[in-house]
Design an enzyme around this catalytic site. Structure first.
Site, PDB file in Angstrom:
ATOM      1  N   HIS A 110       0.816  -1.186   0.000  1.00  0.00           N
ATOM      2  CA  HIS A 110       0.000   0.000   0.000  1.00  0.00           C
ATOM      3  C   HIS A 110       0.843   1.225   0.000  1.00  0.00           C
ATOM      4  CE1 HIS A 110      -3.975  -0.504  -0.911  1.00  0.00           C
ATOM      5  NE2 HIS A 110      -4.040  -1.594  -0.201  1.00  0.00           N
TER       6      HIS A 110
ATOM      7  N   LYS B 156     -16.495   3.812   1.134  1.00  0.00           N
ATOM      8  CA  LYS B 156     -16.402   5.099   0.452  1.00  0.00           C
ATOM      9  C   LYS B 156     -17.697   5.381  -0.309  1.00  0.00           C
ATOM     10  CE  LYS B 156     -13.808   7.066  -3.226  1.00  0.00           C
ATOM     11  NZ  LYS B 156     -14.210   6.366  -4.387  1.00  0.00           N
TER      12      LYS B 156
END
Length: 883
Positions: free
Chosen positions: A138, A546
């Site tokens: 990440h 999200k």
């Protein structure tokens, strides 16, 4: 409890003192005084002194451009040191570790005390344990590899300093070493100058294996074996290794044009090279250790006359030669040379396992069990866990890329446009082609670059040694044809085995439809024949949150899993749920034990497969001891979830969750999608625009270069809100929904859910953790420094919402203050706030200066830009989770 903290506190202040001396030596007394003044103001501002808070703001606003970087670096480096001290604390005898490996013992004792569980049932549950950790690169792992190595060494010094019996000269030596390491870190640039390539990311992953997992996994298995012997009188079979590692580094091409088929091929070779390198070191040790003569007739027959004098050594030397030949061939391939495969090239784990296991059996039979169970056993277990590929890789690609490739193909063949066909027509075409014996791809077809890339990737999978690629994950999967399309493309590439293909359901709608999609697939005879009773499905945490906010997303995730478990059980299919969790709460991160026990009953029957994100890999697997502790936590949680599953929620609880989900999703989307001020507010109140400049991961921050919040990846979206301490994605909508249900007279029902349903109590616990890390006065300061006055009311509204949310969560959880049941985490947040606050204030100031310069048409001052990058990294360290 307090003794525990005092050990941590004294280490933190000792490291802080050494850092202070380093700063003084490097930059002089006046800078150190500046830093000290700011630290003291921050401390008393935290204690509630408003005059000092004001003075803190003024001091930081008035720093000259020359002072910005040293001050930002001082607080940022301090937080890295505090994290290191905390990491050490979690494995030190004075700290948390006193309790962690005991997790397995505690779990086993708890299970043995259940009258309905026989020892045999517990043994069977142990034998079916399966834990697969998928390492992902990440972009949020902000800390450079160089600095991570230094922090590992700092950790080692702290461990030795803890030893009461060390002589004074040893103590002085260790303190000198600490000073050197902290000085080296201070004089190293903490921000990468260039974005890492996918190959750099993969190398970072291999470094974790080499520095930590290689030792950590065998140590964990020894610990597990010891606890099982002690509590159940049961010995782990040699070949039983329940843990595997897979990686997305070099395999995840979703939205990352830098990961090509060539890159994947390169990373696969590199991974095998690293495996030969590590096994060579192991075998070298065994060559010197296994000097014994006595052996079984079977082993002697295996080595023949030539090896009879030292049979074990003979086998080890043979294996060493094969490893060396394999390594040389891989090295040549990595340089781009095409060589014929050498005699004895190692491609399968069995080739490593057989000679080692033959030695093991012979030593056991000849009464040398003590030797067999030493280094040899560790190596055998590494063969099972890592083997020839070291870490397997997953391939991940977005569903539309496969649809576009097939569309281009059908247009070329003149049979229509696959992309515009109905779902039923797509399925009919795919099943017909999957059953057909003739190839579908024409020989002389010249596809577009995008399609060629998709086909080349399938080619790489077909050519890779079987077992080196774990699964093909389809992101944004929506329909059965998305899954069948990948099977067809793999068939066309000539794949000779059934590759697990996992659809990833990641928006609210897709999660709600997941069960229908899988039911349709399981009703196709061809498909049932192919999968041989096993199916993997991936649940997306970050994108669904999200899309709909945390409350609606987490309920959709729960329901999707619940329905899939029941469907697969009915169909007699073993389901592996693959959890795409992140490190931060908005991306599904929660303490492992709580998270696993809050899943629907039966969700871990097919084992646990979960992504471990960049920055969390270091916190959970950065040292061998921490690896043992993390794997033990997972083991305990899986056993408990499988043998003492959480209750099925009552119908009335499900109805309340449905209601909470609708209310919270409406409120969340009302702000994020419908409020015209929201996107401009987000862009100015957070460092979102500036984050794009950070050379973090190898993948771009946006799926599409233009576009609003929906085109932003989940990681930068959460990262940006973590920086300004409003933490908005991790709570928006949740508290309002709870408040509404309380007003409807259902508070006592919510309290019962909190008490008796792990799913719900974990939800609330995660909200508390977010609120404990959020800070409204800082969020307000960002508004004052950076946001157009016309947008201030929106910021105020959001902060008021958070204050209301905190009250309702505390009322339902029946707590007087946040994190009441996890004082250790509350303590850790408080300890770091003193150092994170100045970085936040400074960041707002830097964003102000940088945007001001841009407005006036000047180039931003490089000192400002550099200091800004440092504050971003420092706040990430302070929050202990980035995106």
């Amino acid at each position: 409890m307090n003794e525990q903290y005092s050990a941590l506190r004294s280490n933190v202040s000792m490291l802080g003192k050494v850092l202070g001396e380093t700063i003084k030596d490097a930059l002089g007394e006046h800078i150190l005084e500046r830093v000290e003044t700011i630290r003291k103001l921050s401390k008393s501002s935290r204690a509630g002194n408003d005059a000092n808070r004001q003075e803190l703001l003024t001091t930081l606003q008035n720093l000259s451009n020359d002072e910005l970087l040293p001050v930002a670096r001082a607080f940022s480096q301090f937080l890295n040191l505090a994290n290191t001290a905390e990491q050490y604390h979690s494995i030190s005898p004075k700290g948390e570790a006193a309790s962690n490996p005991e997790v397995i013992a505690r779990t086993l004792r708890k299970l043995k005390n259940q009258p309905e569980l026989s020892e045999d049932t517990i043994k069977k549950a142990v034998e079916s344990l399966s834990l697969e950790l998928v390492l992902t690169a990440h972009p949020t792992e902000i800390t450079r590899r160089t600095l991570i190595h230094k922090m590992v060494e700092v950790n080692a010094c702290l461990k030795q300093l803890d030893n009461k019996d060390i002589a004074d000269y040893e103590h002085n030596q260790l303190m000198r070493r600490l000073r050197q390491l902290i000085a080296q870190s201070w004089h190293t640039d903490e921000i990468r100058k260039l974005r890492p390539s996918p190959v750099d990311e993969a190398k970072w992953g291999f470094a974790v294996v080499e520095n930590s997992l290689w030792q950590g996994v065998p140590n964990y298995l020894r610990e597990l074996n010891e606890q099982l012997e002690e509590n159940l009188g049961y010995k782990l079979p040699v070949e039983f290794v329940p843990v595997r590692f897979t990686s997305w580094m070099g395999g995840d091409r979703d939205g990352n044009p830098n990961v090509t088929a060539d890159i994947t091929r390169h990373v696969l070779l590199l991974s095998r090279w690293k495996a030969t390198d590590l096994f060579l070191k192991d075998i070298q040790v065994l060559v010197s250790e296994l000097s014994m003569v006595e052996a079984t007739p079977e082993l002697l027959a295996l080595v023949g006359e030539e090896g009879a004098a030292e049979p074990y050594r003979y086998l080890m030397k043979n294996l060493r030669s094969r490893l060396m030949a394999t390594q040389a061939w891989l090295e040549a391939r990595l340089k781009g040379e095409e060589l014929p495969k050498p005699e004895g090239l190692l491609t399968q784990n069995e080739e490593l396992w057989e000679p080692l296991y033959a030695c093991y059996q012979s030593l056991q039979a000849c009464g040398m069990g003590i030797i067999a169970n030493g280094d040899l056993l560790d190596t055998l277990r590494r063969v099972k866990c890592f083997g020839v590929p070291l870490v397997r890789i997953d391939i991940r690609q977005e569903s539309t890329r496969h649809t576009e490739a097939l569309g281009e193909l059908t247009r070329y063949l003149g049979i229509g446009d696959y992309e515009s066909w109905s779902e039923a027509d797509k399925q009919a075409f795919l099943i017909r082609e999957l059953n057909s014996k003739r190839p579908l791809l024409p020989r002389n077809w010249q596809p577009s670059a995008e399609t060629r890339e998709v086909l080349d990737t399938c080619q790489v999978i077909a050519e890779a040694p079987q077992g080196s690629i774990a699964a093909y994950v389809i992101s944004m999967a929506k329909t059965p044809s998305d899954v069948l399309a990948v099977h067809l493309l793999l068939k066309e590439a000539g794949i000779g085995f059934a590759m697990p293909v996992a659809p990833l359901f990641e928006t609210l709608d897709d999660l709600n439809n997941a069960n229908d999609v899988m039911t349709q697939l399981l009703n196709i005879d061809w498909y049932r024949g192919l999968i041989q009773g096993k199916q993997m499905v991936m649940i997306g945490y970050s994108d669904s949150a999200k899309d709909a906010g945390v409350m609606a997303a987490s309920w959709a995730q729960y329901q999707a899993q619940d329905a899939l478990i029941k469907t697969c059980e009915k169909a007699g299919i073993e389901l592996t749920l693959f959890h795409g969790r992140g490190g931060s709460i908005g991306r599904g991160g929660a303490p492992a034990h709580a998270a696993l026990l809050s899943q629907p009953p039966g969700s871990l029957k097919g084992g646990l497969r979960v992504t471990e994100q960049g920055e969390m890999i270091r916190f959970k697997y950065g040292l061998p001891e921490i690896t043992v502790s993390s794997l033990s936590l997972y083991t305990g949680a899986i056993l408990e979830a499988n043998l003492l599953p959480p209750p099925e929620p009552k119908e009335s609880w499900r109805r309340i969750m449905d209601e909470l989900s609708v209310i919270s999703c409406d409120l969340y989307r009302g702000y994020v999608r419908e409020n015209k001020d929201f996107v401009p507010y987000f862009r100015s109140a957070t460092p979102e625009q500036e984050l794009g400049k950070l050379p973090l991961g190898s993948r771009p921050a946006k799926r599409r270069p233009t576009g609003g919040v929906e085109s932003l990846r989940a990681i930068p979206w959460i990262f940006a809100w973590t920086q300004n301490r409003l933490m908005l994605p991790a709570w928006l909508g949740a508290g309002t929904a709870l408040q509404k249900v309380v007003e409807d007279g259902k508070q006592s029902e919510l309290e019962a859910m909190c008490r008796d349903w792990p799913f719900f109590s974990t939800r609330l616990g995660m909200l508390e953790m977010v609120f404990a890390k959020a800070d409204l006065w800082l969020a307000e300061y960002y508004d004052q420094r950076l946001v157009d006055k016309a947008l201030w009311p929106l910021g105020k509204e959001l902060r008021n919402l958070q204050e209301e949310d905190i009250k309702v969560v505390l009322a339902i959880a029946n707590d007087s203050h946040l994190m009441a049941d996890l004082p250790w985490i509350a303590e850790s947040i408080q300890l770091r706030n003193i150092y994170t606050d100045p970085l936040n204030v400074l960041q707002a100031e830097l964003l102000h200066r940088s945007r001001q310069a841009e407005k006036e048409g000047h180039e931003p001052d490089p000192r400002v830009e550099q200091a800004l990058m440092v504050t971003i990294a420092g706040i990430a360290a302070g929050m202990r989770n980035t995106g």
